[in-house]
Design an enzyme around this catalytic site. Structure first.
Site, PDB file in Angstrom:
ATOM      1  N   VAL A  18       5.882  -6.204 -15.184  1.00 31.38           N
ATOM      2  CA  VAL A  18       4.497  -5.975 -14.781  1.00 31.38           C
ATOM      3  C   VAL A  18       3.963  -7.171 -14.011  1.00 31.38           C
ATOM      4  CG1 VAL A  18       2.157  -5.684 -15.640  1.00 31.38           C
ATOM      5  CG2 VAL A  18       4.030  -4.417 -16.685  1.00 31.38           C
ATOM      6  N   ALA A  19       4.327  -8.370 -14.505  1.00 36.25           N
ATOM      7  CA  ALA A  19       3.817  -9.575 -13.866  1.00 36.25           C
ATOM      8  C   ALA A  19       4.321  -9.706 -12.439  1.00 36.25           C
ATOM      9  CB  ALA A  19       4.243 -10.799 -14.688  1.00 36.25           C
ATOM     10  N   ILE A  47       5.609  -7.364 -10.258  1.00 36.88           N
ATOM     11  CA  ILE A  47       5.435  -6.348  -9.225  1.00 36.88           C
ATOM     12  C   ILE A  47       3.990  -6.296  -8.770  1.00 36.88           C
ATOM     13  CG2 ILE A  47       5.621  -3.890  -8.738  1.00 36.88           C
ATOM     14  CD1 ILE A  47       8.001  -3.891 -10.704  1.00 36.88           C
ATOM     15  N   GLU A  57       1.321  -4.552  -7.932  1.00 38.29           N
ATOM     16  CA  GLU A  57       0.895  -3.143  -7.943  1.00 38.29           C
ATOM     17  C   GLU A  57      -0.189  -2.831  -6.927  1.00 38.29           C
ATOM     18  OE1 GLU A  57       1.071  -4.997 -10.621  1.00 38.29           O
ATOM     19  OE2 GLU A  57       2.292  -4.039 -12.152  1.00 38.29           O
ATOM     20  N   ASP A  88      -5.987  -1.165  34.875  1.00 38.13           N
ATOM     21  CA  ASP A  88      -6.429  -0.546  36.116  1.00 38.13           C
ATOM     22  C   ASP A  88      -7.659  -1.283  36.591  1.00 38.13           C
ATOM     23  OD1 ASP A  88      -4.646   1.536  36.232  1.00 38.13           O
ATOM     24  OD2 ASP A  88      -5.884   2.853  35.000  1.00 38.13           O
ATOM     25  N   ASN A 138      -3.678  -7.659 -12.790  1.00 39.65           N
ATOM     26  CA  ASN A 138      -3.119  -7.230 -11.501  1.00 39.65           C
ATOM     27  C   ASN A 138      -3.932  -6.140 -10.843  1.00 39.65           C
ATOM     28  OD1 ASN A 138      -1.079  -8.981 -11.782  1.00 39.65           O
ATOM     29  ND2 ASN A 138       0.550  -7.483 -12.043  1.00 39.65           N
ATOM     30  N   ASP A 195      -7.596  -8.633  -9.859  1.00 46.56           N
ATOM     31  CA  ASP A 195      -7.003  -9.116  -8.606  1.00 46.56           C
ATOM     32  C   ASP A 195      -7.368  -8.268  -7.396  1.00 46.56           C
ATOM     33  OD1 ASP A 195      -5.846 -11.307  -9.546  1.00 46.56           O
ATOM     34  OD2 ASP A 195      -3.770 -10.673  -9.264  1.00 46.56           O
TER      35      ASP A 195
END
Ligand code: ATP
Length: 877
Positions: free
Chosen positions: A292-293, A295, A297, A339, A706, A710
């Protein structure tokens, strides 16, 4: 009987229409009756299905497994199910956030689709109008021009050299010629679609010429409607950055899963004979915590949201992004090929000078050889032609009356290869007068006589030189110069091909018109220069006009930096890349030159933006890294292949979009750096603590940080304003990764600092609670570590507002970040002090002293990172 077998008058009558089109009311009535002219859309996925899709992720499986295991042990030991609930709640929140992110991105794309919805030109109540393609009804009279996408099926009622590209229907990529004659179907047999020369079909485009058609079928009744059944939803591809990030996430996931499995196995082996359920569970939970730490998310969600908000911002500023990748590529743009007419200039033309033996005849020729018309005293149509028609009107020559007296009986439409157009008119006495207007050099090449003192004289070289000198005199004043010529026919010529008509002409004179530069372009060019971007002018206009305007805009100092398309042809392919890097203005170019120029730049590894409007510009727009279509003057063909469409046709808007692209990339990089440092700090903290025999944070705590504390600051970083010097630094190298420029090292260092703060908080709490270094887990320690980590993140987000600069030098505030800070503070404090939340998370009721210590530790990340930035600035110098 099929419509293509009937004479066009019959089809018009059957559709209850007329060459002037339907009335407004009738059209509205029919819209109700026949419905919107749209193909049925593929059905959208249901909410449940989309929700379940969010759960199809290896990370979620691990979490659900963790929830199941702790649920089972809790049931077995008769403990509370708090862990299970927290994990499930977080999984749920995660899925809901994911769903919201998806629909946010979808809404942004849908809104853009609405802005760039296709339109069609129709006659309604005798007036030419532009309507949404979805509002077309059977009986509408479509007005078709080169570059138009055909919005419905129709039977042609008027045709001038019309060629249609029907590849979408027939697979035949060569445009087919069209006419209005009824087909002779044998015994009412079906004629294959590709041979129905008097019909046009939805989904094809006009390659050349002009025409009108009465709509015979709309929506699902059209040929495409019958084939397609349903419009396939356009797949929104991921941008390179998104792809890189999801690769990174996947790599991290696998790495972490491997490490977790290894830790788990090693631990079980170490336990040897005394494997107990409790120890097994503990090891399992540590492994899950690590996963968990590690990745990130929230990463994918944050990047998608920042990109889609950026896209919405850009469209508000006039740059409609059609492909998400463009947002990223824009930030790397090194060359902008533009142009001239309409993009650098206003495309508001006024004739200011005429030069010719007979001014009235010259004005008449110019007006008659134009498609613009006078409506209530004002010319409508293409700006160049409007200028000519207005100029004639000022001399008392009304275009409508001229055309009544000598009606148009044939034409060779304008195209940017020949740079001229021709019309044929029947005079009262029956003879046919031809008028040709176009670029002076081209028209003069096809002229053999000139009008002088009321008589036709042979065009000698000396006379030609005199005319070309006159042309140059006007062009040097930045005037766009057009030339008119005439030719008489005793009777209507059989062959209406341009080659047959446009020769042996009699020169009539020159018209010079001004087209003022757009006022904001000058400063946009200065901005390009400081930003290391090279603006390049590519125009069909005369070299001297182009040079004069480029000088006025500050694009060019040296005349040697300008060449013509013909000169470009003489440069061998191998020398082209070297040559283009010396050039800033290309005049009298043809569409295929544009492709050569783009490729020459791209072969040097440069990132090129290229604008285009005409029907033949599609290949160069496709070839460019950023194809830019014109919202106002652009043809459907070019808009459909463009990555970005300018709603105001303005060069300055491209530069603004580049700036916005740079800002968005900067911000995404800041968010990514922030999130990765956060994940790294968690992994290091868990790992270090585990080595020392402690468990400082549980999976539920990490998930909370997370996903909740975060994500808000990461999003707020995505809203950060552009850095001051954003257009004073060179473009970003497109091959550079997210970790370039010391970002990797910063992530490592900053992650370690956050780890140290978290560990310090834990051990202080541990010591306060136990009064010694007892080898048991401390609730105070865990609570303080959680508080310190959450709040360090938010303070660190403030650090990340600038990569190298001190945040105390910044003049403006990021209100989103302050809001995120407030939200984090409230939520984090709530989970610690609201009794049932505290119980669920397994926290202790910490004292104000412990709270204050955690906060102080958290704030200390600011001076520490300031110090890092200071050192890096010193090193950079
Ligand atoms: P840019 O490429 O910057 O848009 P442009 O409008 O001059 O410039 P084209 O539309 O390809 O480019 O036109 C090329 C040339 O053809 C013009 O310079 C002009 O001399 C001539 N021309 C343009 N429009 C017409 C017209 N409607 N009839 C006749 N000649 C035209």
């Amino acid at each position: 009987m099929q419509d293509y077998l009937k004479p066009m008058e019959q089809v018009l009558a059957e559709q209850g229409s007329a060459p002037e089109g339907l009335g407004e009311q009738e059209a509205a009535k029919r819209l109700v009756k026949y419905g919107s002219n749209a193909l049925a859309e593929a059905e959208k996925e249901g909410l449940v299905k989309r929700f379940l899709k969010q759960l199809a992720d290896p990370m979620i499986f691990i979490l659900l497994a963790a929830a199941a295991v702790s649920g089972a042990t809790a049931a077995y030991a008769g403990e509370s199910f708090a862990d299970v609930f927290i994990i499930l709640a977080v999984v749920l929140i995660n899925a809901v956030l994911g769903l919201m992110q998806e629909s946010k991105a979808e809404q942004a794309i849908e809104a853009l689709n609405k802005i760039s919805a296709p339109t069609a030109k129709v006659m309604r109540g005798g007036h030419l109008m532009t309507v949404g393609t979805s509002d077309l009804v059977p009986g509408d009279v479509l007005v078709l021009e080169a570059g138009d996408a055909i919005g419905a099926d129709g039977r042609l009622i008027e045709c001038a050299s019309l060629k249609v590209e029907e590849a979408a229907l027939t697979g035949e990529s060569v445009p087919v010629g069209k006419d209005t004659d009824a087909l002779a179907g044998e015994g009412g047999r079906d004629v294959p679609l590709g041979d129905r020369r008097n019909m046009v079909y939805m989904g094809s485009t006009i390659a050349y010429g002009r025409g009108r058609a009465v709509v015979t079928a709309t929506g699902m009744n059209t040929e495409v409607g019958k084939i397609a059944g349903a419009l396939a939803q356009a797949e929104e591809g991921k941008t390179p950055l998104q792809r890189k990030l999801s690769q990174l996430s996947r790599a991290l996931s696998f790495l972490v899963l491997g490490i977790c499995a290894a830790i788990f196995v090693v631990d079980v082996v170490r336990m040897g004979g005394n494997v107990t359920g409790e120890r097994l569970l503990r090891t399992f939970m540590v492994a899950v915590s690590l996963a968990v730490a590690a990745i990130p998310e929230g990463l994918a969600a944050v990047v998608t949201i920042v990109l889609s908000i950026g896209v919405t911002n850009m469209s508000r500023r006039g740059a409609i992004i059609r492909k998400l990748t463009a947002v990223e590529t824009l930030g790397c743009a090194q060359v902008i090929c533009s142009d001239k007419t309409g993009t650098l200039t206003q495309n508001v033309m006024t004739v200011v000078e005429q030069s010719g033996a007979d001014e009235r005849l010259l004005a008449t020729a110019m007006a008659l050889a134009s498609d613009a018309r006078l409506e209530a005293g004002q010319a409508v149509g293409e700006p160049t032609e409007c200028a000519l028609v207005n100029c004639a009107a000022k001399l008392g020559l009304d275009k409508g009356r001229l055309e009544e007296a000598t009606p148009r009986v044939g034409e060779a439409p304008f195209d940017s290869m020949r740079k001229m157009m021709t019309t044929l008119h029947r005079a009262k006495d029956g003879h046919i007068a031809q008028y040709t207007k176009g670029a002076p050099d081209e028209v003069l090449k096809r002229s053999t006589f000139m009008l002088s003192g009321g008589a036709r004289v042979e065009l000698t070289d000396a006379l030609r030189d005199r005319i070309m000198a006159e042309n140059k005199r006007m062009a040097d004043k930045a005037l766009r110069v057009l030339c008119a010529a005439t030719r008489d026919w005793d009777e209507m010529p059989d062959n209406l091909e341009p080659e047959a008509l446009e020769n042996s002409l009699c020169y009539l004179g020159l018209s010079g018109m001004i087209d003022p530069v757009r006022p904001e372009v000058g400063s946009a060019i200065v901005k390009c220069r400081t930003a290391g971007i090279r603006p390049v002018m590519i125009t069909g206009d005369h070299r001297d006009t182009a040079v004069a305007i480029a000088r006025e805009l500050g694009m060019l100092q040296d005349d040697r930096e300008a060449i013509t398309g013909a000169q470009l042809d003489d440069i061998p392919e191998a020398e082209l890349p070297e040559a283009v890097s010396q050039l800033r203005v290309y005049a009298r170019v043809q569409p295929e030159h544009k492709v050569r120029i783009v490729n020459a730049w791209r072969n040097q590894g440069k990132v090129v933006a290229m604008t285009g409007d005409g029907v033949n510009d599609a290949p160069s727009i496709k070839a460019a890294d950023i194809g830019v279509g014109m919202g106002i003057t652009g043809t459907d063909v070019t808009k459909n292949v463009a990555d970005m469409v300018l709603s105001d046709d303005n060069f300055a808007t491209i530069v603004k979009a580049v700036e916005e692209g740079r800002r968005i990339y900067d911000n995404i990089r800041k968010s990514v750096q922030f999130l990765l440092a956060s994940n790294l700090s968690e992994v290091l903290a868990i790992f270090a603590a585990t080595l020392m025999g402690f468990i400082i944070l549980e999976p539920a705590h990490l998930l909370w940080i997370n996903l909740i504390t975060d994500s808000f600051p990461a999003l707020a970083l995505g809203m950060e304003k552009a850095e001051d010097g954003i257009m004073k630094r060179p473009p970003r190298d497109p091959s550079e990764g997210i970790f370039a420029g010391g970002v990797g090292a910063s992530v490592l260092l900053q992650g370690t600092l956050v780890t140290l703060i978290t560990l310090a908080a834990y051990f202080i709490g541990h010591f306060i609670e136990a009064g010694e270094w007892a080898m048991v887990n401390s609730h105070d320690g865990t609570t303080m570590a959680f508080l310190a980590l959450s709040m360090t993140e938010i303070f660190h987000a403030f650090n990340m507002r600038r990569v190298n600069e001190s945040i105390f030098r910044m003049k403006h505030q990021n209100k989103f970040l302050w809001a995120a800070m407030g939200a984090s503070l409230v939520m984090t404090t709530a989970v610690i002090y609201v009794p049932f939340l505290r119980a669920a998370f397994g926290f202790a009721h910490i004292s104000p002293m412990e709270y204050a210590i955690s906060m102080l530790l958290a704030i200390s990340i600011i001076p520490m990172v300031e110090f890092e930035k200071w050192i890096r600035r010193k090193l950079a110098r």
